[in-house]
Motif scaffolding. Structure first.
Motif, mmCIF file in Angstrom:
data_model
loop_
_atom_site.group_PDB
_atom_site.id
_atom_site.type_symbol
_atom_site.label_atom_id
_atom_site.label_comp_id
_atom_site.label_asym_id
_atom_site.label_seq_id
_atom_site.Cartn_x
_atom_site.Cartn_y
_atom_site.Cartn_z
ATOM 1 N N ASP A 24 0.830 -1.210 0.000
ATOM 2 C CA ASP A 24 0.000 0.000 0.000
ATOM 3 C C ASP A 24 0.862 1.257 0.000
ATOM 4 O O ASP A 24 0.594 2.220 -0.733
ATOM 5 N N HIS A 25 1.914 1.249 0.829
ATOM 6 C CA HIS A 25 2.806 2.408 0.882
ATOM 7 C C HIS A 25 3.583 2.567 -0.433
ATOM 8 O O HIS A 25 3.804 3.697 -0.905
ATOM 9 N N GLN A 27 2.590 1.672 -3.439
ATOM 10 C CA GLN A 27 1.683 2.208 -4.460
ATOM 11 C C GLN A 27 1.433 3.698 -4.259
ATOM 12 O O GLN A 27 1.399 4.470 -5.219
ATOM 13 N N ASP A 28 1.248 4.097 -3.015
ATOM 14 C CA ASP A 28 1.038 5.527 -2.746
ATOM 15 C C ASP A 28 2.224 6.357 -3.230
ATOM 16 O O ASP A 28 2.051 7.446 -3.801
ATOM 17 N N TYR A 29 3.430 5.834 -3.036
ATOM 18 C CA TYR A 29 4.619 6.602 -3.420
ATOM 19 C C TYR A 29 4.843 6.576 -4.924
ATOM 20 O O TYR A 29 5.008 7.628 -5.562
ATOM 21 N N GLY A 32 2.074 8.081 -6.804
ATOM 22 C CA GLY A 32 2.057 9.486 -6.410
ATOM 23 C C GLY A 32 3.087 10.319 -7.131
ATOM 24 O O GLY A 32 2.947 11.542 -7.226
ATOM 25 N N HIS A 37 -3.609 9.146 -7.620
ATOM 26 C CA HIS A 37 -3.943 8.111 -6.654
ATOM 27 C C HIS A 37 -5.317 7.553 -7.018
ATOM 28 O O HIS A 37 -6.319 8.264 -6.905
ATOM 29 N N SER A 40 -9.225 3.560 -3.655
ATOM 30 C CA SER A 40 -8.819 2.342 -2.962
ATOM 31 C C SER A 40 -9.955 1.863 -2.074
ATOM 32 O O SER A 40 -10.792 2.647 -1.624
ATOM 33 N N GLY A 46 -8.362 2.398 2.462
ATOM 34 C CA GLY A 46 -8.264 3.440 1.451
ATOM 35 C C GLY A 46 -9.491 4.326 1.399
ATOM 36 O O GLY A 46 -10.401 4.240 2.227
#
Length: 544
Positions: A24-25, A27-29, A32, A37, A40, A46
């Motif tokens: 999850d982290h 994908q966010d980065y 991003g 984004h 989710s 999400g």
């Protein structure tokens, strides 16, 4: 097996919680970086909103770069670990785990899915399942058969965690091994135990909630039931086009003999360009599916999502990108069903159908047709939506299963149990244990009997050589192309393992190519002759 199934599930649950949280982290980065984004799922912590800031187009190069890096780390023979697992199970062997390769594959899946490649999370975790199954089998000193069962149970645990449906996923694993009208009952109970244990651990750490939040639905009226039969038939046709397109694309790319990294790079660039024009391209698509089920997408958006997801999944499949291929089937089917429902309402606005139900049923039907799992697909969607739509689910999924061809996304599936290496020993032993003529061994020696229709391997019998006395099959020199599958001893048939010694009077039954078995007989005869020559000479000298 109860203890070891639960132990494998616990290991999968802990590993899944850690890896999915890290994913999850990631994908966010990574997504991003491009200022985007996707929505989710709330069940993953999400938000059901798509955020688009200042789009940095150069950052979209992260997608092809990460896709190429993933393939470079792990050059896949099977891009979906579930396909490899099915092949492994049917081989009848217990293969050692190459830890470096497994770690590379997990890292490759993490990078690929983290960058937003439109595939599922289950691919990365199925590699974890293979590792945990190996550890459990080593810990319990399990036999080959038990190790294969634990492997399938671990895969059920992964799917149960990813889709928040442990019982349905246990049925899926027991069903997915075969194409038509077969079910692996031996796997079912260990799969249930492992899947429930994994989801219990994962839920304790990450929270218990359905994967998708489905609004309440009413049971469709009886007059509408023929529409769900029609939906199943249409989805089966669509699934056939999908499977044929993937098969054709991969075959033509192989004929071109292009570099694998170049193919992946091209596919990654195509996905990145598609994401510029359509914001529903990146990620596994489940967030957009949730918005669709909640009625927050208009009809045009539903049509667009279906077409884009269909084409993008073909691209990533043809480009051999690494990830899970279960989730895309659900997403494509959900938007296909919703599109058909919206089209029916546009043509017949006076008596509209429930687009939500069409979307749910479409997801189950498409998954059923592309993977040959009608029962598992029905239970999975019923777990998310409730029993109110059980009848439409059954009608559509089994119609799609019946109308669709025998081929599926997993070419490793077998037609019947007799074709599986996991059962060949049991089947042959049972057959040979039936009342038979006294000259059965003579028949086997002089006229080999074909085991599997269409195969060239045959059964042959030999007298155990004197040099083999007291040794196991792993301690004697037998070609890799010949299998020792049974021993006739004192009128009974025994299936030997690596601890079964040969004794005088044994008749060894082999499976192999006739010419290879004949050459092996000649080698044994020559070795026996060499061993007897010194003894014969010595006896002659004493007599003289």
């Amino acid at each position: 097996m109860v203890l070891y199934s639960a132990l494998a599930g616990v290991l999968v649950g802990v590993a899944s919680a850690l890896l999915l949280s890290a994913l999850d982290h990631a994908q966010d980065y990574l997504m991003g970086l491009a200022g985007y984004h996707p929505p989710s799922l709330p069940s993953r912590g999400g938000v059901l909103m798509a955020f688009e800031g200042n789009i940095r187009w150069w950052a979209l190069l992260v997608i092809p770069a990460c896709a190429v890096l993933a393939v470079w780390l792990y050059k896949p023979v099977h891009i979906d670990p579930l396909a490899e697992t099915i092949e492994h199970y049917h081989s009848g062997e217990s293969r050692p785990v190459q830890w470096r390769l497994q770690l590379q594959r997990i890292l490759a899946g993490f990078i690929s899915i983290g960058a937003g490649v439109p595939l599922g999370r289950e691919g990365m975790l199925l590699s974890v399942a293979q590792a945990t199954a190996h550890l459990t089998s080593r810990f319990g000193s399990l036999s080959k058969s038990e190790a294969r069962t634990i492997l399938m149970a671990s895969c059920a645990a992964v799917l149960g965690v990813v889709f928040h449906a442990p019982l349905a996923c246990a049925v899926i694993i027991a069903e997915i091994l075969y194409r038509r009208n077969e079910f692996e009952f031996e796997v079912l109970m260990p799969a249930v135990l492992s899947s429930v244990a994994a989801y219990a651990i994962y839920g304790t750490l990450m929270g218990f909630s359905p994967l998708l939040d489905i609004p309440p639905v009413e049971t469709p009226s009886y007059w509408s039931m023929p529409l769900y039969l029609l939906l199943g038939a249409i989805i089966a046709g669509l699934a056939n086009v999908y499977l044929q397109a993937i098969r054709t694309l991969r075959r033509n790319l192989r004929k071109l003999r292009l570099n694998l990294l170049f193919v992946t790079l091209t596919g990654g660039v195509a996905v990145a360009l598609c994401s510029v024009f359509f914001d529903g391209t990146l990620g596994d698509g489940l967030g957009w599916t949730q918005l669709n089920f909640m009625g927050m997408l208009d009809d045009l958006s539903v049509y667009q999502h279906f077409m884009v997801r269909f084409m993008v999944t073909l691209i990533v499949s043809g480009a051999f990108m690494i990830g899970g291929y279960f989730t895309p089937q659900l997403v494509i089917g959900a938007f296909a069903g919703a599109s058909l429902g919206a089209a029916i309402n546009a043509v017949f606005p006076a008596d509209p159908v429930n687009v939500l139900v069409f979307g749910l049923v479409g997801a189950a039907a498409f998954l059923s047709s592309t993977t040959n799992i009608p029962l598992g697909a029905t239970l999975l969607l019923a777990t998310w939506s409730g029993e109110e739509i059980l009848i439409p689910l059954v009608l559509s999924t089994f119609t799609a299963y019946a109308v669709g061809g025998v081929y599926s996304l997993y070419v490793e599936q077998k037609n019947v149990r007799a074709e599986s290496g996991a059962h060949i020993s049991n089947i042959v032993t049972e057959a040979l244990s039936q009342p038979a003529p006294q000259d059965l061994m003579e028949l086997l020696r002089n006229q080999p009997v074909t085991v599997l229709q269409g195969d060239t391997e045959q059964i042959s019998g030999i007298e155990v050589p004197e040099a083999w006395y007291g040794k196991t099959k792993g301690e004697v020199d037998i070609p890799d192309t010949i299998l020792v599958f049974a021993i006739a001893r004192e009128g009974k048939i025994h299936v030997p393992n690596n601890k079964t010694p040969f004794i005088a009077g044994d008749q060894v039954m082999l499976i192999g190519e006739p010419q290879e078995v004949s050459a092996f007989r000649e080698t044994l005869a020559a070795q026996q002759a060499q061993q007897q020559q010194p003894g014969d000479a010595g006896d002659t000298e004493v007599v003289a």
